[in-house]
Each structure stands twice: as C-alpha cells, then as structure tokens.
Enzyme design. Structure first.
Site, PDB file in Angstrom:
ATOM      1  N   THR A 146     -15.696  13.461   0.228  1.00  0.00           N
ATOM      2  CA  THR A 146     -16.429  12.940  -1.020  1.00  0.00           C
ATOM      3  C   THR A 146     -15.419  12.515  -2.321  1.00  0.00           C
ATOM      4  O   THR A 146     -15.858  12.098  -3.232  1.00  0.00           O
ATOM      5  CB  THR A 146     -17.128  14.252  -1.303  1.00  0.00           C
ATOM      6  OG1 THR A 146     -16.533  15.399  -0.981  1.00  0.00           O
ATOM      7  CG2 THR A 146     -18.538  14.509  -0.503  1.00  0.00           C
ATOM      8  N   GLY A 184       2.111   8.627 -14.706  1.00  0.00           N
ATOM      9  CA  GLY A 184       1.981   8.315 -13.158  1.00  0.00           C
ATOM     10  C   GLY A 184       1.659   7.239 -12.907  1.00  0.00           C
ATOM     11  O   GLY A 184       1.629   6.034 -13.392  1.00  0.00           O
ATOM     12  N   GLY A 187      -1.454   5.576 -14.865  1.00  0.00           N
ATOM     13  CA  GLY A 187      -0.910   5.342 -16.294  1.00  0.00           C
ATOM     14  C   GLY A 187       0.012   4.158 -16.527  1.00  0.00           C
ATOM     15  O   GLY A 187      -0.171   3.287 -17.400  1.00  0.00           O
ATOM     16  N   ASP A 309      -8.980  12.062  -0.433  1.00  0.00           N
ATOM     17  CA  ASP A 309      -8.532  12.677  -1.611  1.00  0.00           C
ATOM     18  C   ASP A 309      -8.866  14.189  -1.731  1.00  0.00           C
ATOM     19  O   ASP A 309      -8.309  15.005  -2.571  1.00  0.00           O
ATOM     20  CB  ASP A 309      -9.014  11.808  -2.729  1.00  0.00           C
ATOM     21  CG  ASP A 309      -8.392  10.414  -3.081  1.00  0.00           C
ATOM     22  OD1 ASP A 309      -7.498  10.320  -2.075  1.00  0.00           O
ATOM     23  OD2 ASP A 309      -8.721   9.863  -3.876  1.00  0.00           O
ATOM     24  N   HIS A 440      15.634 -16.124   5.495  1.00  0.00           N
ATOM     25  CA  HIS A 440      16.122 -16.711   4.271  1.00  0.00           C
ATOM     26  C   HIS A 440      15.307 -17.876   3.643  1.00  0.00           C
ATOM     27  O   HIS A 440      15.068 -18.807   4.522  1.00  0.00           O
ATOM     28  CB  HIS A 440      17.662 -17.078   4.477  1.00  0.00           C
ATOM     29  CG  HIS A 440      18.245 -17.585   3.217  1.00  0.00           C
ATOM     30  ND1 HIS A 440      18.665 -16.633   2.420  1.00  0.00           N
ATOM     31  CD2 HIS A 440      18.711 -18.775   2.800  1.00  0.00           C
ATOM     32  CE1 HIS A 440      19.370 -17.343   1.284  1.00  0.00           C
ATOM     33  NE2 HIS A 440      19.284 -18.550   1.403  1.00  0.00           N
TER      34      HIS A 440
END
Length: 463
Positions: A146, A184, A187, A309, A440
C-alpha cells in the site's frame, strides 16, 4: 467476468495484491509470468506514487530545470542562447505526456499478463481475504503493497500556499520565493528545480547537514554547489510554525527567526499507508505504521507478505519493485535470494546529482576494524570537464579487503551507479575493477581511475 460471477461476492486467486504501485504491479506481473492466478487491487491509478506523483514527474521537472539552465548558460559553451521564462503550463504538458505514455504501457502489460485488475479501495479482512466495495477476494497468499504518502509535522496544516510534493507537482506558476522544509532527497530535488526555474530558495533542515543519510563528504560538496547556485539553506535549525496571509507564508524558526515566502514546500519524508486497512485486526503486526517483516518479507501471519515503502528501510521505487519480484518468486517456490538494503543503489537527482551504494565511511568504520577511502576528483575526468561539472567519486573499502561503498556527486553521476552496484554487490577488490577497461572519454572512467588509484597505480590522480 460476467455480471453473475461478479455478484457472487467471492473469488479465489493464488495471489491477491493490495496496492498497484512499483511493488504491487511488479509482484503481479512476475507472479502471472510464473503461472499464478493474480488479482491486483488499486484504488487510484496503476503505477502508484512513483509513476503519477513521484519519481517520474519529479524527474521530468528536473529535466525541464536542466534545459532552463542550459539556455541560461549557453554563452560559456560559445552558444548564444537566452533564457526568457518558464511556462508552467508547457512544463506540465510535457510532464503529463511522459506519465501518460508510461501509464498506457503499464496498462497494456497488465492486460498482456491477464491480471485481474480490481479498481477500488481494498481492506484486509483476514489472512486470506481482501474486501473491495463489498466484494470479497480470497487468495492463497496476500501481498500488502500500500506504499507511502507525504508526511507533515504536528500542527502544520497542508493547504493554500503550504503544500507537499504532490501539490507542488501541479503548480501553474513559478513562485518568486520558496521555503523548502526538509533537506533530504525530496527537499533538495525540489529546491534544485525551483532555483533553476528562477525562484529564490531557502531550505530549512533540523539535522546538521543536507542529505544527512549520505556520506559526509557528499553533503559538503552539495552544500558548496548549492551556495554557488544561490540556494540558501539553514541546517541544524528547527521549524516552529507557519502562518498564511493572502498569498504569503511566514515561516518561524526555533529562536524566533522568520522567513517570508510565496510557497512553503513540506518535504519532511514519507509515511506508510496502512491506517484503517485492517492489518492489525487480521493479526499483522504494525509498528508506527510500518509492517515489519523477516528477510523473506513474511509478516508473521502465514501467507501474508509485505513489500515496498511499508516495510521499514529505504523508501525507493526500485526497492519496492525488487521486493515485488522476490515475493512472487517466493510464492512460486523458486527460493530467491533475499534483498539487502545495503546493496540497493540510491540516486538524488538535484544538480549536482548524488549517487551511492553500500556503506558510508562512518558506517564502514563502525562495522570494520580498519577502513581505507579514496576520493577521485572529477577535475581529472575529460567528460566531466566537457560538461563543466565538479564533484568526485569516493570509494570506501575494508582495509586489504573489498570495496564496501561507492559515493559519487556531479552532473549525471546517477548514470554510473549501475557499475558501482556491481562492484559492491560482488565484493570486488580495487584490483578487480582496475583491470577493467573503461571507455574514453566518459564519466564512467572516473570509477576506473578511482579503483586504479586505490589499487596503488594512479594515472590521472594525485595520491
């Protein structure tokens, strides 16, 4: 499904997933690929926060910001370009176009995988059942996915000129003065965007440094770059209150200092979305809103998993995505290797970009007896000079052992985090990486040079 089948209020699946964000849809797609019957419940749009109000739209804004800066700075590359203004309706149309294309693709994938997409707000009724608008969906396994939502601080009401990242994403004007509460990832990304768009920006952060979760050397370089860009910041200072009057917000800090702004962006982190969803009642333990799991993402209730999360740890879309795939494979009996947060790459897309994987120097010193570090300055990297960027690659290794952390800062350095992840994930020694040939001129060479130096054979670096 026919209307008759619909009215029989109950359907049974191998996997029922609550939430269609990065973790939920990845789990659904992988489970379907493995031959499992899947129901995916989502109250909003498939793709969740990341696609609609998170990673994708913010990175679109950051790209628009980069284009604005390029127009402003053309002269230093011998290109006569001028910056006129930022048309927010045009920026939003570009951003929404990106989201729409990705959303359409995601819907097509859901259809191709033959996933039952259930639209509506789901609730966990028991260990095997999710209820959506009176319909009960039963699964041999249930996956809680969720996600998270922006947090605020006690007494700080969101509304008007006080907003979170979700409202800031749809602004139709460029505010002349912005205060960003929180230094953080979210922000500093928004501070970077607003500054490029022409706003006067002040970040307020209670911790002693910006991006405090990163290696200290990264914070110092970012702060120096932000000062150069004219982004103001106040670290080690607490927010006290905010009052709105007309189109103005007055922010009061601890000690009585005030800052006037046209917008206060609240970026104090994200909290888990678990309240009122029946988790605790179904026996799932919840700790301050988060759902703790074991390393196999089991919740402690048989057959109930949690991903993304809501699981304590890094709040990153690609972590949720990896969790979703892991749980699908676990349910299918493939016994996948657990996901360790330390090996997950982290990128902050402000200007300059920050990219890191593994342990910071401080974390490594806590864990190991002896640690060696090396910083390779991008001043010695041809492509970085062409781009006109400054920064470094910092390596952290266990003394005489493998590289345990890679920390990078500079324009576009997020693109280098893939190799950095392989180095840390495969516990490479500096000599292992020094032996690889890096093309390179690329910024990727900076990783090669840093490892050459740490292996004792610096070519473009000074010991």
């Amino acid at each position: 499904m026919s209307a008759d089948a619909e009215s029989t209020t109950e359907s049974t699946y191998d996997v029922v997933i609550l939430g269609g964000g990065s973790g939920g849809y990845a789990c659904a797609f992988r489970a379907a690929e493995l031959g499992l019957r899947v129901a995916l419940v989502e109250k909003g749009k498939l793709g969740g926060t990341c696609l609609h109000v998170g990673c994708i739209p913010t990175k679109a804004l950051l790209h628009a910001a980069e284009v604005a800066d390029s127009a402003r700075e053309g002269e230093k590359f011998g290109v006569k370009s001028t910056f006129e203004s930022v048309d927010m309706s045009g920026v939003n149309a570009y951003k929404d176009g990106v989201i729409a294309r990705l959303y359409k693709g995601l819907q097509g994938l859901a259809k191709a995988h033959k996933i039952e997409l259930v639209e509506g707000a789901g609730r966990l009724v028991d260990a095997k059942t999710v209820e959506v608008d009176g319909r009960r969906i039963t699964g041999r396994n249930v996956v809680l996915a969720t996600g998270s939502q922006p947090k605020s601080l006690p007494g700080l009401e969101i509304g008007g000129r006080i907003m979170t990242s979700e409202q800031a994403m749809t602004l139709d004007f460029v505010p002349p003065r912005v205060v960003v509460l929180g230094g953080g990832v979210i922000g500093v990304e928004f501070a970077s965007v607003f500054r490029s768009f022409g706003s006067e920006v002040t970040i307020v952060e209670a911790l002693p440094r910006l991006v405090a979760a990163e290696d200290e050397a990264i914070s110092k370089t970012l702060e120096r770059a932000f000062r150069k860009r004219g982004i103001n910041f106040r670290t080690g200072v607490r927010f006290e209150s905010a009052t709105q009057s007309g189109d103005t917000v007055t922010v009061t800090l601890e000690g009585g200092d005030t800052i006037e702004a046209d917008l206060l962006l609240v970026a104090v982190g994200r909290g888990p979305v678990t309240e009122g969803l029946g988790y605790a009642e179904a026996g799932v333990s919840v700790d301050r809103g988060f759902v703790p799991t074991d390393e196999r993402l089991r919740t402690g209730v048989d057959g109930v998993y949690a991903v993304g999360d809501i699981v304590p740890g890094l709040q990153l879309a690609h972590r949720g995505f990896a969790h979703g795939i892991f749980v699908a494979e676990e349910i299918a009996g493939l016994n996948p290797a657990p996901i360790d947060d330390v090996g997950i790459p982290r990128v902050t897309y402000c200007d300059p970009e920050i990219a890191s994987v593994g342990l910071t120097e401080a974390q490594a010193r806590e864990k190991f007896d002896e640690v060696e570090t090396y910083e390779y300055n991008l001043g010695g990297n041809g492509k970085s000079q062409i781009l006109g960027t400054q920064g470094f690659v910092k390596l952290v290794r266990q003394k005489d052992g493998p590289v345990v952390g890679v920390h990078m800062v500079g324009a576009r350095m997020g693109e280098q985090v893939g190799e950095a992840q392989l180095i840390v994930g495969w516990e490479a020694f500096p000599e292992d990486v020094a032996g690889l040939i890096h093309a390179h001129p690329t910024q990727n060479e900076s990783l090669g040079e840093a490892h050459l130096a740490l292996a004792g054979k610096p070519l473009h670096a000074h010991n």
